[in-house]
Design a protein around this motif. Structure first.
Motif, mmCIF file in Angstrom:
data_model
loop_
_atom_site.group_PDB
_atom_site.id
_atom_site.type_symbol
_atom_site.label_atom_id
_atom_site.label_comp_id
_atom_site.label_asym_id
_atom_site.label_seq_id
_atom_site.Cartn_x
_atom_site.Cartn_y
_atom_site.Cartn_z
ATOM 1 N N GLU A 148 0.834 -1.191 0.000
ATOM 2 C CA GLU A 148 0.000 0.000 0.000
ATOM 3 C C GLU A 148 0.872 1.246 0.000
ATOM 4 N N ASP A 149 0.710 2.070 -1.015
ATOM 5 C CA ASP A 149 1.457 3.319 -1.148
ATOM 6 C C ASP A 149 0.693 4.430 -0.427
ATOM 7 N N ARG A 150 1.262 4.935 0.661
ATOM 8 C CA ARG A 150 0.605 5.971 1.455
ATOM 9 C C ARG A 150 1.226 7.349 1.252
ATOM 10 N N SER A 151 2.068 7.496 0.245
ATOM 11 C CA SER A 151 2.758 8.767 0.040
ATOM 12 C C SER A 151 1.784 9.899 -0.265
ATOM 13 N N ALA A 152 0.643 9.579 -0.890
ATOM 14 C CA ALA A 152 -0.336 10.620 -1.208
ATOM 15 C C ALA A 152 -0.973 11.198 0.046
ATOM 16 N N ASP A 153 -0.889 10.455 1.157
ATOM 17 C CA ASP A 153 -1.459 10.935 2.418
ATOM 18 C C ASP A 153 -0.441 11.701 3.250
ATOM 19 N N GLY A 154 0.713 11.989 2.646
ATOM 20 C CA GLY A 154 1.729 12.729 3.376
ATOM 21 C C GLY A 154 2.721 11.853 4.090
ATOM 22 N N GLY A 155 2.695 10.541 3.796
ATOM 23 C CA GLY A 155 3.627 9.629 4.430
ATOM 24 C C GLY A 155 5.011 9.781 3.842
ATOM 25 N N ALA A 156 5.962 9.095 4.442
ATOM 26 C CA ALA A 156 7.344 9.209 4.003
ATOM 27 C C ALA A 156 7.620 8.419 2.740
ATOM 28 N N GLY A 157 6.695 7.629 2.301
ATOM 29 C CA GLY A 157 6.913 6.832 1.096
ATOM 30 C C GLY A 157 5.834 5.792 0.971
ATOM 31 N N GLY A 158 6.149 4.583 1.381
ATOM 32 C CA GLY A 158 5.179 3.516 1.269
ATOM 33 C C GLY A 158 5.144 2.691 2.528
ATOM 34 N N ALA A 159 4.171 1.820 2.604
ATOM 35 C CA ALA A 159 4.052 0.933 3.758
ATOM 36 C C ALA A 159 3.742 -0.460 3.266
ATOM 37 N N PRO A 160 4.318 -1.494 3.896
ATOM 38 C CA PRO A 160 3.999 -2.856 3.477
ATOM 39 C C PRO A 160 2.508 -3.100 3.594
ATOM 40 N N GLY A 161 1.970 -3.837 2.669
ATOM 41 C CA GLY A 161 0.549 -4.138 2.705
ATOM 42 C C GLY A 161 0.302 -5.534 2.205
ATOM 43 N N ALA A 162 -0.899 -6.010 2.363
ATOM 44 C CA ALA A 162 -1.218 -7.369 1.937
ATOM 45 C C ALA A 162 -2.476 -7.400 1.099
ATOM 46 N N GLY A 163 -2.784 -6.303 0.437
ATOM 47 C CA GLY A 163 -3.998 -6.278 -0.359
ATOM 48 C C GLY A 163 -5.130 -5.681 0.438
ATOM 49 N N GLU A 164 -6.343 -6.003 0.056
ATOM 50 C CA GLU A 164 -7.498 -5.450 0.732
ATOM 51 C C GLU A 164 -7.714 -6.167 2.058
ATOM 52 N N ASN A 165 -7.836 -5.395 3.126
ATOM 53 C CA ASN A 165 -8.051 -5.968 4.447
ATOM 54 C C ASN A 165 -9.539 -6.182 4.660
ATOM 55 N N ALA A 166 -9.913 -7.385 5.037
ATOM 56 C CA ALA A 166 -11.323 -7.702 5.212
ATOM 57 C C ALA A 166 -11.794 -7.341 6.610
ATOM 58 N N GLY A 167 -13.051 -6.950 6.728
ATOM 59 C CA GLY A 167 -13.645 -6.697 8.030
ATOM 60 C C GLY A 167 -13.879 -8.001 8.768
ATOM 61 N N THR A 168 -14.376 -7.895 10.006
ATOM 62 C CA THR A 168 -14.538 -9.087 10.840
ATOM 63 C C THR A 168 -15.438 -10.123 10.194
ATOM 64 N N GLY A 169 -16.594 -9.681 9.714
ATOM 65 C CA GLY A 169 -17.515 -10.614 9.086
ATOM 66 C C GLY A 169 -16.946 -11.215 7.821
ATOM 67 N N GLN A 170 -16.295 -10.362 7.013
ATOM 68 C CA GLN A 170 -15.686 -10.843 5.781
ATOM 69 C C GLN A 170 -14.533 -11.791 6.073
ATOM 70 N N SER A 171 -13.771 -11.515 7.139
ATOM 71 C CA SER A 171 -12.655 -12.387 7.497
ATOM 72 C C SER A 171 -13.142 -13.782 7.850
ATOM 73 N N ALA A 172 -14.232 -13.844 8.616
ATOM 74 C CA ALA A 172 -14.790 -15.142 8.987
ATOM 75 C C ALA A 172 -15.265 -15.897 7.749
#
Length: 240
Positions: A148-172
């Motif tokens: 996940e690239d967070r630079s557009a939010d004013g971050g220092a660059g990017g952050a490791p990510g794993a794709g779309e994070n599911a909510g509790t119900g979706q995770s189950a």
């Protein structure tokens, strides 16, 4: 859902003489429907690449556990012109501008094209889509294919990510889906799989250090233990 897939597949294969061969058609229908049902994928017939040739595609979010959370990455599985003689073409396709393909990923190149042992060793008479997707999931459990690239939010660059994070119900729901597809979402994949190929189970002990961390095929090519870098005197296969 399976009925709709079968109908669209039948229409697609009727327009292609190779797919229309009865044995091929039956194999492809069973293969595709099994993958669609296991992972609740959608399907379409659409133009392929620059040629514009119409191909059959199944697509949707592929769930996988990572660091205690359930994630999903969108994939597309395209049938090649003479499938199943050739393996399908599989892509990771991020749906958000902030999600980028991980550079140098072991199973996904910069365009999103996937590769794994199941695709490299594809056998027309026995290989199918569902086990191939399960193998990709097992790899993604270790190495998520997007960040996940967070630079557009004013971050220092990017952050490791794993794709779309599911909510509790979706995770189950995703965990239940993986279980039904033969993937144990609760188990730690590192406890079971070879640390080198990430596809075969650990079955070889390295002597004298005693680490059991690889499959017999990978162990045969080692000159030092991948865990402690200790010298290998011999390898002992174990059966558990």
């Amino acid at each position: 859902m399976s009925g709709a897939v079968e109908q669209e597949l039948a229409r697609f294969m009727a327009r292609n003489s190779f797919f229309a061969v009865p044995d091929n058609a039956a194999h492809i229908t069973t293969d595709v429907c099994a993958a669609v049902h296991a992972f609740r994928l959608a399907h379409k017939t659409a133009p392929w690449g620059e040629t514009g040739q119409r191909r059959f595609c199944i697509y949707g979010p592929l769930p996988f556990p990572f660091k205690g959370q359930m994630h999903a990455v969108p994939v597309q599985v395209w049938l090649t012109a003479n499938y199943p003689v050739d393996p399908p073409t599989v892509y990771v396709v991020p749906t958000s501008d902030t999600h980028k393909i991980v550079s140098g990923h072991r199973a996904v190149d910069g365009t999103g094209l996937c590769y794994c042992p199941a695709l490299a060793k594809w056998r027309p008479d026995s290989s199918t889509i569902k086990p191939m997707l399960v193998q990709l999931i097992k790899i993604f459990c270790y190495f998520p294919p997007v960040w996940e690239d967070r630079s557009a939010d004013g971050g220092a660059g990017g952050a490791p990510g794993a794709g779309e994070n599911a909510g509790t119900g979706q995770s189950a729901a995703a965990a239940a889906l993986l279980t039904s597809a033969g993937v144990d979402a609760a188990a730690d994949p590192e406890a079971r799989l070879c640390v080198i190929c990430l596809t075969e189970p650990k079955d070889t002990v390295i002597v004298p250090c005693g680490h059991c961390c690889s499959c017999s095929t990978c162990a045969a090519n080692l000159t030092a233990c991948p865990m402690c870098r200790g010298k290998i005197q011999f390898r002992q296969r174990v059966f558990v």
